[in-house]
Design a protein around this motif. Structure first.
Motif, mmCIF file in Angstrom:
data_model
loop_
_atom_site.group_PDB
_atom_site.id
_atom_site.type_symbol
_atom_site.label_atom_id
_atom_site.label_comp_id
_atom_site.label_asym_id
_atom_site.label_seq_id
_atom_site.Cartn_x
_atom_site.Cartn_y
_atom_site.Cartn_z
ATOM 1 N N ILE A 69 -20.140 -11.692 -33.955
ATOM 2 C CA ILE A 69 -19.011 -10.985 -34.556
ATOM 3 C C ILE A 69 -17.702 -11.601 -34.091
ATOM 4 O O ILE A 69 -17.656 -12.324 -33.096
ATOM 5 N N GLY A 70 -16.647 -11.304 -34.815
ATOM 6 C CA GLY A 70 -15.319 -11.788 -34.436
ATOM 7 C C GLY A 70 -14.407 -11.995 -35.625
ATOM 8 O O GLY A 70 -13.418 -11.269 -35.780
ATOM 9 N N PRO A 71 -14.719 -12.968 -36.507
ATOM 10 C CA PRO A 71 -13.807 -13.223 -37.629
ATOM 11 C C PRO A 71 -13.565 -12.011 -38.517
ATOM 12 O O PRO A 71 -12.438 -11.770 -38.954
ATOM 13 N N LEU B 250 -9.432 -24.581 -33.001
ATOM 14 C CA LEU B 250 -8.953 -24.011 -31.740
ATOM 15 C C LEU B 250 -9.763 -24.522 -30.555
ATOM 16 O O LEU B 250 -9.477 -24.165 -29.407
ATOM 17 N N ASN B 251 -10.775 -25.357 -30.822
ATOM 18 C CA ASN B 251 -11.527 -26.001 -29.748
ATOM 19 C C ASN B 251 -10.880 -27.299 -29.284
ATOM 20 O O ASN B 251 -11.359 -27.917 -28.340
ATOM 21 N N LEU B 252 -9.822 -27.716 -29.961
ATOM 22 C CA LEU B 252 -9.224 -29.016 -29.669
ATOM 23 C C LEU B 252 -8.163 -28.931 -28.569
ATOM 24 O O LEU B 252 -7.375 -27.980 -28.531
ATOM 25 N N PRO B 253 -8.094 -29.927 -27.682
ATOM 26 C CA PRO B 253 -6.947 -30.054 -26.786
ATOM 27 C C PRO B 253 -5.685 -30.324 -27.602
ATOM 28 O O PRO B 253 -5.762 -30.791 -28.749
ATOM 29 N N THR C 198 -12.840 -18.367 -26.461
ATOM 30 C CA THR C 198 -11.907 -17.650 -25.585
ATOM 31 C C THR C 198 -10.776 -17.042 -26.386
ATOM 32 O O THR C 198 -10.406 -15.872 -26.180
ATOM 33 N N TRP C 199 -10.203 -17.823 -27.304
ATOM 34 C CA TRP C 199 -9.111 -17.316 -28.153
ATOM 35 C C TRP C 199 -9.565 -16.095 -28.938
ATOM 36 O O TRP C 199 -8.863 -15.094 -29.017
ATOM 37 N N GLU C 200 -10.766 -16.165 -29.503
ATOM 38 C CA GLU C 200 -11.272 -15.067 -30.325
ATOM 39 C C GLU C 200 -11.471 -13.802 -29.502
ATOM 40 O O GLU C 200 -11.094 -12.701 -29.924
ATOM 41 N N LEU D 164 -3.004 -19.939 -27.137
ATOM 42 C CA LEU D 164 -3.614 -21.195 -27.566
ATOM 43 C C LEU D 164 -4.024 -22.087 -26.399
ATOM 44 O O LEU D 164 -4.707 -23.090 -26.601
ATOM 45 N N MET D 165 -3.605 -21.724 -25.188
ATOM 46 C CA MET D 165 -3.758 -22.632 -24.073
ATOM 47 C C MET D 165 -5.196 -22.819 -23.616
ATOM 48 O O MET D 165 -5.511 -23.769 -22.898
#
Length: 472
Positions: free
Chosen positions: A64-66, A365-368, A192-194, A185-186
């Motif tokens: 779940i999440g989106p 959002l997985n990108l540096p 983690t963001w989700e 975003l960090m």
């Protein structure tokens, strides 16, 4: 990468679970984003291999999440102000069941994005670009970003209004909110963001205790939900504006782009579609509870003959103080801040996804930051520009948020048309094309939205004709 069989290193898979290890050509680069997503999928595979209720609950938690984010994210500043204005101006008789209907419509629409994202592993803007050509891809992206920018302005209005109740100066509140968005975003990790954003989104339910503090008449609420009373005052320019604002508070174009792109970024597959549907319905149920609670909380203003037209965003909390007390007013103001903050994060993210998909830039959002620079810059700079506009003095807050929701409704039919064509495209969907019942429901949603848009146009060019339609 020199070894043509190089693969991401994952732990040994449980029995009966297909190995995620794949052989790739030498010219294919496995990115940081791919490896992070592979580890997320590994946890899903391991959990799916287990038996028992606990493993099923854990699997649901992982998937779940989106859906929850998109629904609670749409309970944004403009939406909650629209619901507050609805309760204060019209009470509960007509609009409680009407708002429930709008969330049912949202479930129908967003379920299609679940299937699209899981079947194609691509975002909505990218699919439009690939299937209908660059013109329509760029058109959909620019249209989304313009709408999102206008909406972001209203999110920062809600943030400023909510913190203003506690005496926080506008500049400080807006700057702090933008910094929170940047800090989210960090982690450079979708998971983690989700999870952090989900935790913040759950505070949208803070409107429920506010409604309880208003001492609602439960019999009247039950009667309103069951009997669905006529529209108060019939069809007028004001009622049409509120109707469209409440539809726009629930079904908007950014939701299509965000949920499909988030499902692709999260890595959901066709095996996860039923969990995606559960996620969407659960999100709609939670968001509907918060929306209904907001209407119920402000209904005492209607009972006292007050009008929302004279109440600016921060003043809703002040106006409710005689009915819900100091704590209730503070919770209402805090809820407005939360609604604007979560929506600012999710809406700006949907713009960044769309830009990356159409411009063929890295978008995850997985990108540096260095690898996803354009993605993060679009996200942060769009929010910064919207935040700056909010500091202009003398903005008519309630009117702006209602109009922004109306614009969202008017922009929805073209977005739904693209969605309908994509989800019925057998070449990309295979056996997951929409069944007939889903197409009928989607067509019903389109008819409702088009009819609402026509009503709004009629209210502008021939307001007296509304009285004839309403039987007055």
């Amino acid at each position: 990468m020199t070894d043509s069989t190089t693969t991401p290193k994952l732990r040994q898979q449980p029995p009966n679970i297909p190995s995620p290890t794949v052989t790739v050509p030498a010219d294919v680069v496995i990115t940081h984003e791919d490896i992070d997503r592979a580890h997320d999928r590994e946890r899903v595979w391991e959990t799916r291999a287990q038996r028992g209720l606990g493993s099923r609950v854990r699997l649901l938690w992982l998937l779940i999440g989106p859906g929850i984010l998109v629904m609670l994210g749409e309970n944004d500043g403009p939406s909650m102000l629209s619901y507050a204005a609805t309760g204060a101006r019209f009470g509960i008789g007509f609009f409680l069941p009407f708002v429930v209907l709008t969330f049912v419509m949202a479930c129908v629409v967003q379920e299609m994005t679940v299937r699209l994202g899981a079947a194609t592993h691509r975002g909505h803007a990218e699919l439009i670009f690939d299937r209908f050509g660059p013109f329509w891809g760029w058109f959909s992206m620019v249209d989304l970003m313009v709408g999102n920018f206008l909406t972001l302005v209203t999110e920062f209005i809600a943030i400023r209004a909510g913190l203003g109740f506690f005496g926080v100066p506008p500049f400080t509140s807006v700057l702090a909110a933008w910094m929170v968005l940047f800090a989210a975003l960090m982690a450079h990790r979708y998971w983690t963001w989700e999870r952090v954003t989900l935790l913040a989104a759950m505070f949208n339910l803070i409107f429920i205790p506010v409604a309880l503090l208003s001492h609602p008449h439960w019999h009247a609420i039950g009667s309103a939900l069951i009997t669905w009373r006529p529209l108060p005052g019939g069809l007028t320019q004001e009622t049409v504006l509120i109707l469209l604002a409440d539809i726009g508070a629930t079904v908007t174009p950014w939701m299509l782009f965000f949920q499909q792109s988030a499902i692709a970024d999260k890595g959901l597959t066709t095996d996860d579609i039923r969990f995606g549907r559960t996620d969407t319905v659960l999100g709609a149920a939670l968001a509907a509870l918060a929306a209904l609670a907001t209407i119920i909380a402000t209904a005492p203003l209607f009972a006292q003959g007050m009008t929302a037209g004279n109440i600016e965003a921060a003043e809703f909390a002040q106006a409710l103080r005689p009915f819900v007390g100091q704590w209730g007013s503070a919770l209402f103001a805090l809820g407005m801040f939360e609604a604007g903050m979560v929506a600012a994060v999710t809406i700006s993210t949907s713009s960044a996804y769309a830009f990356g998909e159409v411009a063929h830039r890295p978008h995850s959002l997985n990108l540096p930051f260095q690898q996803g620079k354009s993605f993060y810059l679009v996200l942060v700079l769009e929010a910064a520009a919207a935040a700056a506009l909010v500091l202009i003095p003398g903005i008519p807050l309630v009117y702006i948020v209602l109009v922004v929701n109306v614009i969202a409704v008017l922009a929805m039919p073209p977005a739904l048309l693209f969605l309908y064509m994509l989800v019925n495209d057998r070449e990309i969907m295979g056996n997951l094309v929409s069944p007939r019942w889903a197409n009928v429901l989607a067509l019903g949603a389109v008819i409702v939205l088009v009819a609402a848009g026509l009503l709004f146009g009629l209210s502008v060019v021939a307001p007296h004709a509304l009285a004839l339609i309403g039987g007055r």
